[in-house]
Structures are given as structure tokens and as C-alpha cells.
Design an enzyme around this catalytic site. Structure first.
Site, PDB file in Angstrom:
ATOM      1  CD  GLU A 197      -2.756   1.151   2.495  1.00  0.00           C
ATOM      2  OE1 GLU A 197      -2.706   0.227   3.327  1.00  0.00           O
ATOM      3  OE2 GLU A 197      -3.444   2.171   2.636  1.00  0.00           O
TER       4      GLU A 197
ATOM      5  NE  ARG B 223       3.945  -7.848  10.652  1.00  0.00           N
ATOM      6  CZ  ARG B 223       3.310  -7.146   9.702  1.00  0.00           C
ATOM      7  NH1 ARG B 223       2.293  -7.657   9.051  1.00  0.00           N
ATOM      8  NH2 ARG B 223       3.681  -5.930   9.427  1.00  0.00           N
TER       9      ARG B 223
ATOM     10  CE  LYS C 254       3.176   0.163   4.723  1.00  0.00           C
ATOM     11  NZ  LYS C 254       2.622  -0.066   3.390  1.00  0.00           N
TER      12      LYS C 254
HETATM   13  P1  ATP Z   1       2.904  -2.175   7.997  1.00  0.00           P
HETATM   14  O1  ATP Z   1       2.088  -3.005   8.944  1.00  0.00           O
HETATM   15  O2  ATP Z   1       4.336  -2.125   8.310  1.00  0.00           O
HETATM   16  O3  ATP Z   1       2.337  -0.852   7.723  1.00  0.00           O
HETATM   17  P2  ATP Z   1       1.610  -3.434   5.855  1.00  0.00           P
HETATM   18  O4  ATP Z   1       1.414  -4.878   5.998  1.00  0.00           O
HETATM   19  O5  ATP Z   1       0.450  -2.550   6.080  1.00  0.00           O
HETATM   20  O6  ATP Z   1       2.870  -3.004   6.669  1.00  0.00           O
HETATM   21  P3  ATP Z   1       1.677  -3.422   3.034  1.00  0.00           P
HETATM   22  O7  ATP Z   1       2.082  -2.301   2.170  1.00  0.00           O
HETATM   23  O8  ATP Z   1       0.251  -3.804   3.074  1.00  0.00           O
HETATM   24  O9  ATP Z   1       2.202  -3.066   4.457  1.00  0.00           O
HETATM   25  O10 ATP Z   1       2.588  -4.696   2.772  1.00  0.00           O
HETATM   26  C1  ATP Z   1       2.913  -5.192   1.516  1.00  0.00           C
HETATM   27  C2  ATP Z   1       3.290  -6.626   1.649  1.00  0.00           C
HETATM   28  O11 ATP Z   1       4.393  -6.762   2.521  1.00  0.00           O
HETATM   29  C3  ATP Z   1       2.163  -7.456   2.215  1.00  0.00           C
HETATM   30  O12 ATP Z   1       2.055  -8.642   1.471  1.00  0.00           O
HETATM   31  C4  ATP Z   1       2.581  -7.741   3.625  1.00  0.00           C
HETATM   32  O13 ATP Z   1       2.091  -8.971   4.043  1.00  0.00           O
HETATM   33  C5  ATP Z   1       4.117  -7.733   3.513  1.00  0.00           C
HETATM   34  N1  ATP Z   1       4.724  -7.332   4.783  1.00  0.00           N
HETATM   35  C6  ATP Z   1       4.472  -6.224   5.502  1.00  0.00           C
HETATM   36  N2  ATP Z   1       5.183  -6.213   6.642  1.00  0.00           N
HETATM   37  C7  ATP Z   1       5.920  -7.345   6.640  1.00  0.00           C
HETATM   38  C8  ATP Z   1       6.864  -7.939   7.553  1.00  0.00           C
HETATM   39  N3  ATP Z   1       7.188  -7.335   8.696  1.00  0.00           N
HETATM   40  N4  ATP Z   1       7.422  -9.123   7.215  1.00  0.00           N
HETATM   41  C9  ATP Z   1       7.110  -9.727   6.049  1.00  0.00           C
HETATM   42  N5  ATP Z   1       6.237  -9.234   5.161  1.00  0.00           N
HETATM   43  C10 ATP Z   1       5.639  -8.065   5.442  1.00  0.00           C
HETATM   44 MG    MG Z   2      -1.299  -3.519   4.957  1.00  0.00          MG
END
Ligand code: ATP
Ligand code: MG
Length: 595
Positions: free
Chosen positions: A67, A295, A305
Site C-alpha cells: 500500500e 512476518r 509504517k
Molecule cells: P505495515 O504493517 O508495516 O504498515 P503493511 O502490511 O500494512 O505493513 P503493506 O504495504 O500492506 O504493508 O505490505 C505489503 C506486503 O508486505 C504485504 O504482502 C505484507 O504482508 C508484507 N509485509 C508487511 N510487513 C511485513 C513484515 N514485517 N514481514 C514480512 N512481510 C511483510
Molecule cells: Mg497492509
């Protein structure tokens, strides 16, 4: 609550094989680092089975779906390495897709940074990047289709009421009074929502599934909300936006994704994604398959983020690429290499259970790579003057130094040596203990690549700090070529004073003092900030060659650590970020010097 366990201790980080055996139960091999040799992880096993069964024609097509609401962090790097890595390994494709369904938080700056970071890590997506917003028309049509099937309805209740009616995992929810609206009324209201006739938040479109389902996500989830907000790509065209849960599975389907790899929190969403596709697509010959993995959590680090944005907005760090940030941009500026991050991702593997990786393992990976590729240079970060009283006043001689003992191709260079030099304050003690093998009154040390010197006297300044050290040198002891090669325990690095370049050095420490800063119920992560996470040294003395470095150049400052040139550098005014410190290789340097 996730059961968080630190599985890799720092000691294990030095020997990553040990930590991996502990950490990832899906690995069954002693050599997990080399992806060619190690046993398959659970995702590879699934993919290989699917290929064998010619599922989806044997295709492998993955995607990385960020995102665009912030910069990518090291957790995303794990997901990138996994998604692109699987496509590479199985001769498939990997899409980059921006999940841009939330116009209020998304920005073009983030889209650009994400593309830069993925490329920098060394991956190339299939074709052009995709955007969930490209599917807004299709998603709208599909929503209408669900209304016509009687499995979606417009709810006029405020959000709080809808939440109250959802029930709890142990108590069923209550049906909305609007649940049994006629199809015609729903079609009419949904069209008017789209046309902007109603204020934000006044109505939503919901899927009509089951308010008693044990899975809360199946209790008539919201599909569309009214939001009169400009979107970074579609401008003011839309007054309603699909929820992530309605857009995500459909986007996978539209792109022909075969294996949709995502983090564990989406496991409970999977039945909903499958439900939407089953309602919309009769032909069952192709379906994306979602596979969840744990994760990445890193000790002493926050990895959301939203939290990282707070650090930026509150000026606790200097932007998303501050070298203390766990963002890919921050790590790059700090001096991490793509190879080191990919090696780290490989080492930690993929697991089915949440865990915390010691940040020391990440540091181990970068140290290992930088050791291979970094030229060694002389830099004194906390200088004190040494005067060789018996060395000719006007003489400068060249000392030849090997650039990188790990890389025979890298050759050697000449560094000036003269009567006045700088050494580290730390390398001199007025009253040293016995086991101190550096300089002190009456003691001898070798200057790296040059001569053995002996401290004859020293001078203090008005505050009592050592200002100048007076030594004699023995011209017979020149490293390698002198007739005398006495066994001396200590070897110091040095920089000749008249030709030295003054540099700024930025020493970084952990941003947070707590092992799990985001894991406290009562306290916010910001309460654990390390006040000493950045130390600026602006009178460092480095060898002349470093006057003309470029941003991103990497060096090993001998005996100190690995450093990377910061974009703030200018000619004759270099700025270096410390990437990571060296292990103390004191003994090793001495041995090499003598041998
Ligand atoms: P955050 O929680 O840090 O804001 P998010 O999951 O909202 O991260 P996205 O932009 O939706 O961020 O993530 C893109 C991809 O990266 C998704 O498939 C998510 O599952 C993966 N991802 C996000 N954080 C991690 C992590 N800590 N380890 C592995 N994969 C991750
Ligand atoms: Mg997300």
C-alpha cells in the site's frame, strides 16, 4: 497476542546456522543459506506440488502488493525477496501491485520510493506496475453483480452501529435492519452513493453472508465506503472506494496470480477472498491460492509504517531515509548492500509461526558482505597528535598499503607518512594497565604498514586531556622491508597530519532501547527512544584519497568499522555514516603485521 520469542541470540547471529535450526521448523537442513542446496521450505513444497499437478497450467505468478502509504521497511524486503525469489526460482513472473484503495493516506512520493527500493534490491517486476485503482470500474461492476445476486446490500447505519452489531468471536452478530432491502432499492442507492449524493460515512455497501459465522470477517463485511477524497491516480472520479478486503482477492484474480503470498494476519481473511471469487466467477478452472507466512519482526525495531511515519512527522529522525530507520531507504543510506539484505532474507527463511529475529543477524549479514567488497582505509575518528621527534622535519614518504586482503584483485595504494601524525585518543593511556597493548609512556607499538614507535613523553591541555604525544621511531623497523622486525603486540592505524582530510563521521546506535518497543500495552514505542542513537564527530582525520569520494562509496576504516559516504558529502568535506562496527580484530591485525 502473538507469542514473541527471541530465537536468535547475538551469539547465534555469529553462527547463523545455529539460529536457523532453532528458528524455522520448516527447514530440515544444516545449510539453509544456500537456497540451491537447502531443503524446500513449506511454500516451495506447495509450489512444486502445484506445478507437478499442472495446477493453473503449471504457471507460477506471484506479486508484491504494497500500500503506497509509507516507505518500505526491512519486513517488506523479506516479502519482496520471497515473492520475486519464488518467481525467479520457478521460471515464473512477479507483479508489483500498488494496493491503492485508501486515497487519504496514499501519495505519489511513496509509489516512487517503493519502485526505487524494489529495483535497488535487484528485482524487476513483470511489465508495468499494476494498481488496484486500475480495477475500480471492474470492481464496481462486480459489486453490482453481487447486489443483483442478492448477496450485497446498502446499509444506512453509522459505522459505530455496524461495529456494535458484529458481536464477538463467541457471540453471534445481529442482522442489520437494512439487510433485506430489495435488489432494486440497493441498485439505486449504490448508484447514488457512486454519484456523490450522500455525505462521507452515511452509507456503506456490505456483503450479505452470515452474521453468525465464527469467522468475524464473514459477518457481512463492508465492501464499499463513501469517501469524497482525491485519489493519487483517479483524481475526483470516485466518491466511493472499495475496501481492501473486496479489492485484494479480485486484483489477484484479474492478474492471474497463482500463489498469493502474504503475512499470517491475512489467514482469517482468506475465506472471504475465496467467497467473493466464488460468487463472481463460475468457471472454477483458475483460482489464486493464498499462502500465509510469518512476518519479520526485528528486536529493538518498530516495523509498522504508521509508527515509522510518526518518527518522521515528529522529527525524531531526519526523514524516511534517516540511516537509523529500518526502511530500505534508511538501510541503503546507512551503507547496507542489496546482497546483504538478500542474504539476510535467505538466512531467516520462511516460517509459519511468529517470531523475533535478533537485529544482530542483520548486522552480521552486512558485515559479511562489506568484508568482501570494502577497500580498507586509514581514518582516525577521535584524533590526537603524535610527533616523531627524530623523523626529518621536511620529509614525507609513501607507505604502500594493501587495499583489501580479501580481494587480491584490489591491489595496493600509497599513503603519505611524516613527522606529525594522528592516532586515536583511545589508543593512548597515560597510565595503562599491563595488558594494554597500545601506546603509553615508555611503550612501543607498530604504526600499521610503517615503523615501530616508542612514546617518550606527552603534553596535556589546560583541561588535563592529552594534547600531543612525543615519540621516537626506529628507521630499521619499516614493515616488511626493514632489517629489524621486532615482535610488537599492538598495531595502530594513523593518518599523516599535513595531508589529512578533515571529515565528519556519524555514528549510529539503536533507535530504541527496548527489545520489543511496540510490544507494550501501557507504553508507546516512542517512550523507548535511545537519546544517543546519533553521535556526530566533525573533526575526524582521514587519508588524502578520501577527499574525492562519492555518495554511497563504502570503506572499512581499519580497526573501527564499515562506513558509507553520505549524500551530504562535498569535495574535501566528506561525511561518513557508520554502517556497522567491526568485531574487535585487534589480535588478527597484530599477527598479520608481524607475520
Ligand atoms: P505495515 O504493517 O508495516 O504498515 P503493511 O502490511 O500494512 O505493513 P503493506 O504495504 O500492506 O504493508 O505490505 C505489503 C506486503 O508486505 C504485504 O504482502 C505484507 O504482508 C508484507 N509485509 C508487511 N510487513 C511485513 C513484515 N514485517 N514481514 C514480512 N512481510 C511483510
Ligand atoms: Mg497492509
Amino acid at each position: 497476542m502473538i507469542n514473541r520469542v527471541i530465537l536468535c541470540t547475538f551469539a547465534a547471529a555469529i553462527n547463523p546456522e545455529i539460529s536457523l535450526k532453532l528458528m524455522d521448523m520448516s527447514h530440515t537442513t544444516d545449510e539453509p543459506v544456500d537456497s540451491e542446496k537447502r531443503a524446500l521450505n513449506f511454500i516451495e513444497t506447495i509450489i512444486e506440488e502445484d506445478k507437478l499437478n499442472m495446477k493453473n497450467g503449471g504457471r507460477v505468478h506471484t506479486r508484491f502488493p504494497p500500500e503506497p502509504n509509507g516507505y518500505l521497511h526491512i519486513g517488506h524486503a523479506k516479502s519482496i525477496c520471497l515473492n520475486f525469489g519464488m518467481a525467479e526460482k520457478y521460471g515464473g513472473k512477479c507483479n508489483l501491485r500498488f494496493d491503492d484503495t485508501n486515497p487519504e493516506k496514499e501519495e505519489t512520493e511513496y509509489v516512487e520510493s517503493i519502485m526505487e527500493d524494489v529495483k535497488w534490491l535487484g528485482f524487476q517486476w513483470d511489465k508495468e506496475p499494476y494498481y488496484a485503482s486500475d480495477y475500480f470500474d471492474q470492481l464496481y461492476e462486480w459489486a453490482v453483480k453481487l447486489i443483483k445476486k442478492g448477496v450485497a446490500y446498502v446499509d444506512d447505519q453509522p459505522q459505530e452501529m455496524i461495529s456494535q452489531q458484529r458481536g464477538t468471536p463467541t457471540r453471534p452478530g445481529t442482522e442489520s435492519p437494512f439487510r433485506n432491502r430489495s435488489v432494486d432499492e440497493n441498485i439505486d442507492l449504490f448508484a447514488r452513493m457512486k454519484n456523490g449524493e450522500f455525505p462521507n460515512g452515511s452509507r456503506v455497501l456490505r456483503a450479505r453472508i452470515d452474521m453468525t459465522s465464527p469467522n468475524m470477517h464473514m459477518r457481512d463485511p463492508v465492501m464499499y465506503r463513501i469517501l469524497q477524497a482525491d485519489h493519487h491516480r483517479t483524481g475526483d472520479k470516485w466518491k466511493i472506494y472499495p475496501m481492501y478486503d473486496f479489492a485484494h482477492g479480485e486484483s489477484d484474480f484479474l492478474e492471474g496470480i497463482t500463489h498469493s503470498l502474504c503475512t499470517l494476519e491475512f489467514e482469517v481473511h482468506r475465506p472471504l477472498y475465496d467467497w467473493f471469487i466464488d460468487q463472481l466467477i463460475d468457471d472454477k478452472s483458475y483460482r489464486p491460492r493464498q499462502i500465509e507466512f510469518a512476518r519479520l519482526n526485528l528486536s529493538y525495531t518498530v516495523m509498522s509504517k504508521r509508527k515509522l511515519l510518526e518518527l518522521v512527522k515528529n522529527n525524531i529522525v531526519k526523514g524516511w531515509d534517516d540511516p537509523r530507520m529500518p526502511t530500505i531507504a534508511g538501510l541503503r543510506r546507512r551503507g547496507y548492500t542489496p546482497a546483504s539484505i538478500r542474504a539476510f532474507a535467505d538466512r531467516i527463511g520462511v516460517a509459519k509461526r511468529d517470531n523475533v529475529i535478533d537485529v544482530g543477524l542483520l548486522e552480521f549479514s552486512v558485515r559479511e558482505d562489506l568484508n568482501k567488497i570494502s577497500p580498507r582505509v586509514m581514518a582516525v575518528i577521535d584524533p590526537v597528535k603524535v610527533i616523531l621527534t627524530n623523523y626529518p622535519d621536511d620529509k614525507l614518504e609513501d607507505i604502500e598499503l594493501v587495499n583489501n586482503p580479501e580481494d587480491p584483485e584490489s591491489g595496493s595504494r600509497k599513503v603519505p607518512f611524516g613527522r606529525e601524525l594522528f592516532i586515536e585518543q583511545d589508543d593512548f593511556m597515560v597510565d595503562p594497565p599491563n595488558k594494554y597493548f597500545r601506546l603509553g609512556p615508555g611503550r612501543e607499538v607498530r604504526l600499521k604498514g610503517a615503523y615501530v614507535i616508542r612514546c617518550e613523553s606527552f603534553e596535556l591541555d589546560e583541561k588535563g586531556a592529552v594534547k600531543t604525544i612525543y615519540c621516537t621511531y626506529d628507521p630499521e623497523t619499516k614493515s616488511g622491508s626493514g632489517p629489524k622486525q621486532p615482535k610488537i603486540k599492538g598495531t595502530l592505524h594513523w593518518v599523516e597530519a599535513s595531508s589529512a582530510v578533515t571529515a565528519e563521521v556519524r555514528l549510529y546506535d539503536r533507535l530504541f532501547m527496548d527489545e520489543d518497543p511496540a510490544g507494550h500495552k501501557e507504553k508507546d514505542a516512542l517512550e523507548f527512544m535511545n537519546p544517543d542513537s546519533l553521535k556526530l564527530l566533525n573533526n575526524c582525520k582521514v587519508e588524502p584519497m578520501l577527499a574525492t569520494v562519492k555518495s554511497g562509496d563504502k570503506f572499512q576504516f581499519q580497526r573501527i568499522g564499515y562506513f558509507c559516504v553520505d549524500p551530504d558529502s562535498a569535495t574535501n568535506k566528506p561525511v561518513f555514516n557508520r554502517t556497522v562496527s567491526l568485531k574487535d580484530n585487534w589480535a588478527k591485525v597484530s599477527q598479520k603485521e608481524q607475520g
